[in-house]
Design an enzyme around this catalytic site. Structure first.
Site, mmCIF file in Angstrom:
data_model
loop_
_atom_site.group_PDB
_atom_site.id
_atom_site.type_symbol
_atom_site.label_atom_id
_atom_site.label_comp_id
_atom_site.label_asym_id
_atom_site.label_seq_id
_atom_site.Cartn_x
_atom_site.Cartn_y
_atom_site.Cartn_z
ATOM 1 N N GLU A 172 0.825 -1.233 0.000
ATOM 2 C CA GLU A 172 0.000 0.000 0.000
ATOM 3 C C GLU A 172 0.851 1.271 0.000
ATOM 4 O O GLU A 172 0.663 2.166 0.839
ATOM 5 C CB GLU A 172 -0.956 0.000 1.200
ATOM 6 N N GLU A 291 -5.662 -8.272 -0.434
ATOM 7 C CA GLU A 291 -6.376 -7.947 0.808
ATOM 8 C C GLU A 291 -7.837 -7.734 0.444
ATOM 9 O O GLU A 291 -8.158 -6.824 -0.322
ATOM 10 C CB GLU A 291 -5.809 -6.686 1.482
HETATM 11 O O1 AHR Z 1 -5.379 -5.765 6.929
HETATM 12 C C1 AHR Z 1 -5.187 -4.659 7.758
HETATM 13 C C2 AHR Z 1 -4.413 -3.542 7.072
HETATM 14 O O2 AHR Z 1 -5.170 -3.066 6.003
HETATM 15 C C3 AHR Z 1 -3.100 -3.930 6.414
HETATM 16 O O3 AHR Z 1 -2.031 -3.908 7.304
HETATM 17 C C4 AHR Z 1 -2.928 -2.856 5.389
HETATM 18 O O4 AHR Z 1 -2.184 -3.293 4.286
HETATM 19 C C5 AHR Z 1 -4.344 -2.441 5.037
HETATM 20 O O5 AHR Z 1 -4.519 -1.085 5.090
#
Ligand code: AHR
Length: 505
Positions: A172, A291
């Protein structure tokens, strides 16, 4: 209007890459410590990992696991996690305002993965570190030659390489919250340099470059374009991240979340292919949806819910311990349908996360482990979706969504493997049950024989906010989905707010 669909085996999407059913373990809150690793627990093995949790992770059916972050990786020194445990440093974890004890590092985590039967996917730190540290980690993990790093690996108990095939180039990096956050131009350059260098160490690895951390990021689209202009030749995947939550009293709107995921995937594919066109290239960049989940990140007042409530720098604080309802699990099941529907370009995905932290599995220190509602659609889809994914276009009544206009109440996808057919369905209506009639004629013609229902599962509860908790860990479970085959038609009865699947053989 009744809901109808057609299952034509020729309407193929693509073969399913089993990495679609990946998970994600971050050093965050009680995920590792007091989660998967709790040496004093009655169920812990000699290595300190809880065997009851290992059994649940195996039952969940996660194929690859992304590690060690997440935001955590952008400040992580991987060397802190190797060597004698009693000599490892305690460090501040700036991402989650906690102390990292480093009791679990690469070797311990890989040992845990061997027990759960999943493959490791590693992320390198491109936040506070750079190309050299990524190269060092890759050499330590993958190289089969005698060097200073591989000697250290052997001295730490592992003569053979770990053989990690998938690597994320940071995490990210578009997010202002990320340590070492960069603009697309700067990130694209360091990602390309690092990717080229990593391939010189191990040409067989597959590389994931960071896409946007969400579709609502102000730089979404231009970020992907610029980053891929720099890295197109050197990477295989671009990442997508998406989290959804119900806003107060807006269950019907929440049930349209998968439409957002569809738009997200299709926009990234379009952007990646536009970059390919400017390079006159046939190469197709794939998506690593590394994610995705339901996450109550914002309170009803819009406040961010992502920092420890304990003062100071706690070890393993209770963080992001969302409790999932049946409604959450139905939306979650629909997101899995969407991932399967796009398996031609989404070749890898990681449910974020696995234990205690926005997780399908919860644990109590010294106490039990249990399945959250979201456990059920994941484990069933992972177990039953093999072979190839096939479109199952549905014609159904619609509801009006503020964000997405008219949205069909029913969505579905099918998979076909050597032993049978699986159908995954969702009813997104908060009020109306639906009967879905699936025309199996093209499938039966292809097979030249009949089909029977061998399994059918329903996730539904009259109380859509019912959940499993420490006090009532089995409050929500699966029941049987009502189905009937009549000639060439499969009838499926879907209550309002429900997800289900059917296995035909
Ligand atoms: O999954 C929780 C967080 O969400 C992770 O650390 C990050 O990559 C995202 O913002």
């Amino acid at each position: 209007m009744a809901a109808t669909a057609r299952l034509d085996p020729h309407d193929e999407i693509a073969d399913i890459d089993r990495r679609l059913f990946g998970g994600f373990v971050e050093h965050l809150g009680r995920h590792i410590y007091d989660g998967i690793f709790e040496p004093g627990h009655p169920d812990a093995g000699p290595d300190g990992f809880r065997r009851d949790v290992i059994d649940l992770v195996k039952e969940l059916g996660v194929t690859t696991i992304r590690y060690p972050g997440g935001n955590f990786v952008s400040g992580y020194r991987w060397e802190d996690g190797i060597g004698p445990v009693d000599q490892r440093p305690r460090r501040l974890d700036l991402a989650w305002h906690s102390i990292e004890t480093n009791e679990v590092g690469l070797h311990e985590f890989a040992g845990w993965l061997d027990q759960v039967g999943s493959d490791l996917m590693l992320a390198v730190n491109l936040g506070t570190r750079g190309t050299q540290e990524a190269l060092d980690l890759l050499e330590y993990a993958n190289v089969d030659a005698k060097t200073a790093w591989t000697d250290r690996r052997a001295a730490n108990g592992r003569a053979e390489p770990f053989g990690v095939s998938m690597w994320c180039l940071g995490n990210e990096m578009d997010g202002p919250w990320q340590l070492g956050h960069r603009n697309a131009e700067d990130y694209g350059k360091i990602a390309a340099r690092t990717a080229k260098a990593m391939r010189m160490v191990d040409p067989a690895i597959e590389l994931v470059v960071c896409g946007s951390s969400g579709r609502s990021m102000p730089t979404f689209g231009s970020w992907e374009r610029t980053v891929l202009e720099h890295t197109f030749d050197d990477v295989d995947f671009i990442s997508c991240h998406a989290y959804y939550q119900e806003r107060r009293g807006q269950a019907q709107e929440f049930l349209a979340s998968s439409v957002d995921m569809t738009t997200f995937i299709e926009s990234v594919v379009t952007t990646a292919d536009a970059v390919a066109a400017t390079k006159n290239s046939d190469k197709r960049i794939m998506i690593s949806f590394d994610e995705w989940n339901i996450w109550y990140l914002h309170s009803d007042d819009g406040e961010l819910m992502d920092k420890p409530e304990e003062p100071g720098w706690p070890v393993a604080p209770r963080l992001l311990e969302d409790r999932y309802s049946v409604l959450d699990a139905v939306v979650f099941g629909d997101l899995l349908i969407t991932l399967l529907t796009h398996v031609d370009r989404v070749r890898s995905a990681s449910l974020a996360q696995l234990v205690n932290v926005i997780a399908p599995i919860m644990t109590e220190p010294g106490g039990p482990a249990w399945r959250q509602t979201t456990f059920f659609p994941f484990s069933l889809t992972s177990r039953l979706a093999h072979g190839r994914a096939v479109h199952m276009p549905v014609s159904a009544p619609t509801f009006s969504s503020t964000a997405f206009g008219e949205v069909p109440t029913v969505d579905a996808v099918a998979t076909i493997d050597e032993d049978g057919i699986s159908v995954f369905v969702v009813n997104r209506s908060t009020t109306a049950p639906e009967t879905l009639s699936v025309d199996l004629a093209p499938l039966l013609a292809e097979l030249g024989r009949g089909l029977v229902v061998t399994e059918s599962h329903l996730l539904h509860d009259d109380d859509m906010y019912a959940a499993n908790t420490l006090e009532a860990p089995e409050r929500v479970g699966l029941s049987t989905l009502t189905t009937e085959i009549d000639g060439a038609s499969l009838r499926i009865e879907l209550p309002a707010v429900s997800w289900g699947c059917v296995r035909l053989t």
